[in-house]
Design a protein around this motif. Sequence first.
Motif, PDB file in Angstrom:
ATOM      1  N   PHE A  28       0.829  -1.207   0.000  1.00  0.00           N
ATOM      2  CA  PHE A  28       0.000   0.000   0.000  1.00  0.00           C
ATOM      3  C   PHE A  28       0.863   1.256   0.000  1.00  0.00           C
TER       4      PHE A  28
ATOM      5  N   ASN B 141       2.087   4.756  -2.774  1.00  0.00           N
ATOM      6  CA  ASN B 141       1.460   6.066  -2.556  1.00  0.00           C
ATOM      7  C   ASN B 141       2.231   7.221  -3.190  1.00  0.00           C
TER       8      ASN B 141
ATOM      9  N   VAL C 146      -4.668   2.920  -4.376  1.00  0.00           N
ATOM     10  CA  VAL C 146      -3.397   2.918  -3.635  1.00  0.00           C
ATOM     11  C   VAL C 146      -2.623   4.220  -3.868  1.00  0.00           C
TER      12      VAL C 146
END
Length: 199
Positions: free
Chosen positions: A104, A108, A136
């Motif tokens: 995750f 980003n 994400v």
Amino acid sequence: MIRIAVVIGSTRPGRRGDQVARWVHERAQKHAAAGAVTYELVDLAEVGLPLLDEPVPAAIGDYRHEHTRRWSELVASFDGFVFVTPEYNHAMPAALKNAIDYLFTEWNDKAAAFVSYGFTGGVRAAEQLRLTLAEVKVAGVRSQVALNVFTDFTITDMTEPGTFTPADHHLPVLERMLDELTAWAGALAPLRRREPVRS
């Protein structure tokens, strides 16, 4: 220095994506401004992730398996991605979705571009991929290269990969897409420097 991964999204034996990815990588290196951006091939077949087997959600970041930690380190090292994806049944390959789902925060505030291929250019796979990556926190650029199996490959036997022979009109689109990707990856850099927030 901006680091971009060219991700081969298919792990199927006899796939065509490795040829496409090598073309993208070669053209990207020639197009790149000296010292401003580097490109690296990332082959999901070589990464070798099993079907998602982490007991804790990815957003927590508590990885229990060595293969996840290796994947985390690799993805975290890049500022952006060119995803080379085929279309399987109107969608991206399961291996590519699985690889995204493993992580995750490593995804980003980065940028992505898309090179798709299939009987209809793979555009539905790329659209699905855009939706997944948005969740994400990856920003997808507008320009996209869509390659047709019937016109951008020389294939005499559909059970074989054939030879990738892209039409000339794809190159300026690819270069425009790479320029957009580099610009977005650079613009998002201040966000990537923030301390990540774990859910």
